[in-house]
Design a protein around this motif. Structure first.
Motif, PDB file in Angstrom:
ATOM      1  N   LYS A   6      -2.906  -7.131   2.565  1.00 56.48           N
ATOM      2  CA  LYS A   6      -3.244  -5.511   2.633  1.00 56.48           C
ATOM      3  C   LYS A   6      -3.996  -5.105   1.180  1.00 56.48           C
ATOM      4  O   LYS A   6      -3.692  -5.580   0.193  1.00 56.48           O
ATOM      5  CB  LYS A   6      -1.692  -4.923   2.527  1.00 56.48           C
ATOM      6  CG  LYS A   6      -1.001  -5.149   3.746  1.00 56.48           C
ATOM      7  CD  LYS A   6       0.246  -4.615   3.803  1.00 56.48           C
ATOM      8  CE  LYS A   6       0.822  -5.053   5.215  1.00 56.48           C
ATOM      9  NZ  LYS A   6       1.785  -4.129   5.399  1.00 56.48           N
ATOM     10  N   THR A   7      -4.869  -4.310   1.629  1.00 55.01           N
ATOM     11  CA  THR A   7      -5.589  -3.497   0.557  1.00 55.01           C
ATOM     12  C   THR A   7      -5.411  -2.117   0.462  1.00 55.01           C
ATOM     13  O   THR A   7      -5.312  -1.600   1.608  1.00 55.01           O
ATOM     14  CB  THR A   7      -7.045  -4.038   0.754  1.00 55.01           C
ATOM     15  OG1 THR A   7      -7.168  -5.353   0.853  1.00 55.01           O
ATOM     16  CG2 THR A   7      -7.987  -3.313  -0.530  1.00 55.01           C
ATOM     17  N   LEU A   8      -5.232  -1.525  -0.569  1.00 59.76           N
ATOM     18  CA  LEU A   8      -5.169  -0.143  -0.697  1.00 59.76           C
ATOM     19  C   LEU A   8      -6.292   0.395  -1.703  1.00 59.76           C
ATOM     20  O   LEU A   8      -6.168  -0.286  -2.599  1.00 59.76           O
ATOM     21  CB  LEU A   8      -3.587   0.219  -1.439  1.00 59.76           C
ATOM     22  CG  LEU A   8      -3.605   1.680  -1.871  1.00 59.76           C
ATOM     23  CD1 LEU A   8      -3.460   2.658  -0.697  1.00 59.76           C
ATOM     24  CD2 LEU A   8      -2.222   1.927  -2.606  1.00 59.76           C
TER      25      LEU A   8
ATOM     26  N   ARG B  43      -5.518   2.310   3.586  1.00 58.02           N
ATOM     27  CA  ARG B  43      -4.751   1.085   3.745  1.00 58.02           C
ATOM     28  C   ARG B  43      -5.273  -0.079   4.723  1.00 58.02           C
ATOM     29  O   ARG B  43      -5.549   0.611   5.757  1.00 58.02           O
ATOM     30  CB  ARG B  43      -3.191   1.223   4.060  1.00 58.02           C
ATOM     31  CG  ARG B  43      -2.778   1.846   3.126  1.00 58.02           C
ATOM     32  CD  ARG B  43      -1.186   2.473   3.434  1.00 58.02           C
ATOM     33  NE  ARG B  43      -0.896   3.608   2.623  1.00 58.02           N
ATOM     34  CZ  ARG B  43      -0.278   3.216   1.243  1.00 58.02           C
ATOM     35  NH1 ARG B  43      -0.132   2.005   1.201  1.00 58.02           N
ATOM     36  NH2 ARG B  43      -0.086   4.254   0.615  1.00 58.02           N
TER      37      ARG B  43
ATOM     38  N   GLY C 263      -5.958  -9.319  -0.440  1.00 57.18           N
ATOM     39  CA  GLY C 263      -5.780  -7.926  -0.730  1.00 57.18           C
ATOM     40  C   GLY C 263      -5.287  -7.524  -1.797  1.00 57.18           C
ATOM     41  O   GLY C 263      -4.567  -8.367  -2.421  1.00 57.18           O
TER      42      GLY C 263
ATOM     43  N   GLU D  78      -6.390   7.936   0.276  1.00 58.15           N
ATOM     44  CA  GLU D  78      -5.696   6.527   0.424  1.00 58.15           C
ATOM     45  C   GLU D  78      -6.080   5.994   1.587  1.00 58.15           C
ATOM     46  O   GLU D  78      -5.468   6.310   2.642  1.00 58.15           O
ATOM     47  CB  GLU D  78      -4.189   6.728   0.034  1.00 58.15           C
ATOM     48  CG  GLU D  78      -3.980   6.969  -1.445  1.00 58.15           C
ATOM     49  CD  GLU D  78      -2.520   6.711  -1.830  1.00 58.15           C
ATOM     50  OE1 GLU D  78      -2.126   7.008  -2.920  1.00 58.15           O
ATOM     51  OE2 GLU D  78      -1.840   6.217  -1.015  1.00 58.15           O
TER      52      GLU D  78
ATOM     53  N   ARG E 184      -5.786   2.213   7.929  1.00 56.09           N
ATOM     54  CA  ARG E 184      -5.389   3.457   8.297  1.00 56.09           C
ATOM     55  C   ARG E 184      -5.512   4.509   6.981  1.00 56.09           C
ATOM     56  O   ARG E 184      -5.761   3.883   6.021  1.00 56.09           O
ATOM     57  CB  ARG E 184      -3.721   3.231   8.251  1.00 56.09           C
ATOM     58  CG  ARG E 184      -3.337   2.161   9.322  1.00 56.09           C
ATOM     59  CD  ARG E 184      -3.090   2.743  10.712  1.00 56.09           C
ATOM     60  NE  ARG E 184      -3.177   1.594  11.681  1.00 56.09           N
ATOM     61  CZ  ARG E 184      -3.925   1.136  12.431  1.00 56.09           C
ATOM     62  NH1 ARG E 184      -5.069   1.245  12.255  1.00 56.09           N
ATOM     63  NH2 ARG E 184      -3.382   0.152  13.240  1.00 56.09           N
TER      64      ARG E 184
ATOM     65  N   THR F 286      -5.372  -3.794   6.517  1.00 58.60           N
ATOM     66  CA  THR F 286      -4.512  -4.890   6.720  1.00 58.60           C
ATOM     67  C   THR F 286      -5.677  -6.179   7.344  1.00 58.60           C
ATOM     68  O   THR F 286      -6.283  -5.427   8.258  1.00 58.60           O
ATOM     69  CB  THR F 286      -3.429  -4.833   7.523  1.00 58.60           C
ATOM     70  OG1 THR F 286      -2.424  -3.814   7.069  1.00 58.60           O
ATOM     71  CG2 THR F 286      -2.548  -6.068   7.712  1.00 58.60           C
TER      72      THR F 286
ATOM     73  N   GLU G 273      -4.760  -3.680  -4.735  1.00 52.09           N
ATOM     74  CA  GLU G 273      -5.042  -2.210  -4.825  1.00 52.09           C
ATOM     75  C   GLU G 273      -6.344  -1.900  -5.644  1.00 52.09           C
ATOM     76  O   GLU G 273      -6.491  -2.768  -6.668  1.00 52.09           O
ATOM     77  CB  GLU G 273      -3.633  -1.699  -5.538  1.00 52.09           C
ATOM     78  CG  GLU G 273      -3.444  -0.314  -5.565  1.00 52.09           C
ATOM     79  CD  GLU G 273      -2.365   0.317  -6.146  1.00 52.09           C
ATOM     80  OE1 GLU G 273      -1.384  -0.152  -5.658  1.00 52.09           O
ATOM     81  OE2 GLU G 273      -2.240   1.467  -6.652  1.00 52.09           O
TER      82      GLU G 273
END
Ligand code: UD1
Length: 423
Positions: free
Chosen positions: A182-184, A217, A156, A215, A209, A219, A158
């Motif tokens: 996590k990736t944004l 998000r 994950g 944006e 999400r 997981t 950004e």
């Protein structure tokens, strides 16, 4: 090659049921690869792009079945090939979603460089930037028209998108859905298709999400399971019928729609003098479009959602050719989406093209012609123009229309249009 014969002059009247969204389906079908077991996808439109994607998944070894009612079952557990280089892949733009899906699930993919409608340069640099940020190695072999992506374990991160691309946003979501951590995605596309694919991933047990905002998000989750999911209604098909209803001075009720997806189209139709009403029958929403006088010219600038969609500037261009006064269309997303203008001009439309702008002086009538579609929405635009023209037109290259409109000629005929298919 097949063609449509269209006799102009009929006002469209009646009720039409909108099919599932092609572009959402083209994201959800490859997303099923991420699951370890069978997925059932409902409300898919029976259009050639959907058939082709089903066939491509079968070629990879998945067990795929598409029923006539638009229900596709996909069992990806038998996938044995991570290479998709057949001609159908190279000619089919949305095959690029196999990059994110196969990379995300198996850590490897080899794909023919994707094609699709010829609507200008359609780079995939933002997709590649996303995969690389997640830790993949991406190699483009231009000589052999192939792209390969590899990763031991995606991680994950950004990612800021330089362009709010629908394809890049979905592709990165697919790759990140099973990544570690996590990736944004910042400056993500907000089109309803993105939300549909995100909802599907979540139904499989994933965690996405913020889809629908800029944006997103994600997981990563290692185990995604099978599920049953229904695709949203097609806003482009709905928009096409709304514009056709207004252009022919008709009165059409559209069922199976999500009205707020159609806000930009409704706003422009209202501005041009058509009537657009949204209501519900106690069970579901419908939109009713009618026009009982000559429409007025309006200005349009194509934008990302929720702005006016590039896919519908072509049908609008056909409608505005007959509107009173001047209209300006600015196409800032795909520079080649004005190819239909030459065809409209042969029908008598007065349109001046200057780079990414089309200046339209509305004329009193269009004359029937032999017409040639250059892409999917150009085809829809020319159908609308032919419906309003004096005489019988023949529209060629209708395989483009078959890519994205389910039973188009039957739906139009049920509304009173004189459209026949010749194979
Ligand atoms: C999708 C839709 C298409 C629609 C378009 C815009 C599908 C299968 N197709 O296409 O019907 O017209 O969204 O709503 O869903 N761009 C880059 N680099 C990239 C990716 C895109 O510069 O890596 C640019 C494109 O050249 C274009 C703009 O971004 O100018 C939007 O493209 P994008 O949203 O990616 O369109 P597609 O996903 O190809």
């Amino acid at each position: 090659m097949g063609y449509f014969e269209i006799k102009g002059g009929a006002r469209l009247e009646g009720v039409v049921t909108i099919s599932g969204a092609k572009n959402a389906g083209l994201g959800v079908i490859p997303a099923a690869i991420l699951a370890g077991e069978m997925c059932v996808i409902e409300n898919l439109p029976c259009v050639s792009d959907v058939y082709i994607f089903g066939e491509i998944l079968s070629e990879l070894g998945a067990a795929v079945n598409l029923a006539k009612n638009g229900v596709m079952t996909i069992d990806p557990s038998s996938i044995s090939k991570l290479t998709a280089t057949s001609e159908s892949v190279s000619k089919f733009r949305a095959s690029y979603y196999l990059l994110g899906a196969l990379l995300g699930r198996y850590g490897h993919v080899e794909l023919a460089l994707p094609g699709g409608c010829d609507i200008g340069e359609r780079p995939i640099d933002q997709h590649i930037k996303g995969f690389e940020a997640l830790g993949a190695t991406v190699v483009i072999d231009e000589e052999n028209c192939k792209i390969t992506a590899d990763a031991d374990q995606l991680k994950g991160c950004e990612i800021y998108l330089d362009v709010a691309s629908v394809g890049a946003t979905i592709n990165i979501m697919l790759a990140a859905a099973r990544a570690e951590g996590k990736t944004l995605i910042v400056n993500a596309a907000k089109e309803p298709y993105i939300v549909d694919v995100a909802n599907f991933i979540n139904m499989m047990g994933g965690s996405v999400r913020g889809a629908g905002t800029d944006e997103i998000r994600i997981t990563g989750r290692q185990n995604l399971h099978g599920c049953t999911y229904a695709i949203i209604p097609d806003m482009m098909e709905a928009g096409t019928f709304m514009i056709a209803a207004a252009a022919t001075g008709g009165n059409v009720v559209l069922n199976n729609v999500i009205p707020n997806h159609l806000d930009a189209i409704s706003a422009k139709l209202l501005e041009s003098g058509a009537s657009v009403e949204t209501d519900d029958d106690g069970r579901e929403f419908y939109v009713k479009v009618s026009a009982n006088r000559r429409l007025r010219g309006v200005n349009i600038k194509t934008q990302f959602y929720p702005g006016f969609p590039t896919d519908l500037q072509q049908p609008m261009g056909a409608m505005l050719s007959l509107a009173k006064g001047r209209s300006l269309i600015i196409e800032d997303i795909f520079e080649q989406r004005f190819k239909y203008v030459e065809e409209l001009k042969r029908m008598g439309a007065q349109i001046k093209l200057n780079n990414r702008r089309a200046m339209i002086e509305g004329v009193d009538s269009l004359k029937a012609c032999d017409l040639y579609a250059s892409d999917l929405r150009a085809g829809a635009a020319l159908v609308i123009a032919a419906l309003t023209a004096d005489g019988v037109s023949r529209l060629h290259n209708i395989h483009y229309i078959d890519r994205g409109y389910e039973h188009f000629e039957h739906k139009l005929a049920a509304l009173g249009a004189d459209v026949k298919r010749f194979d």
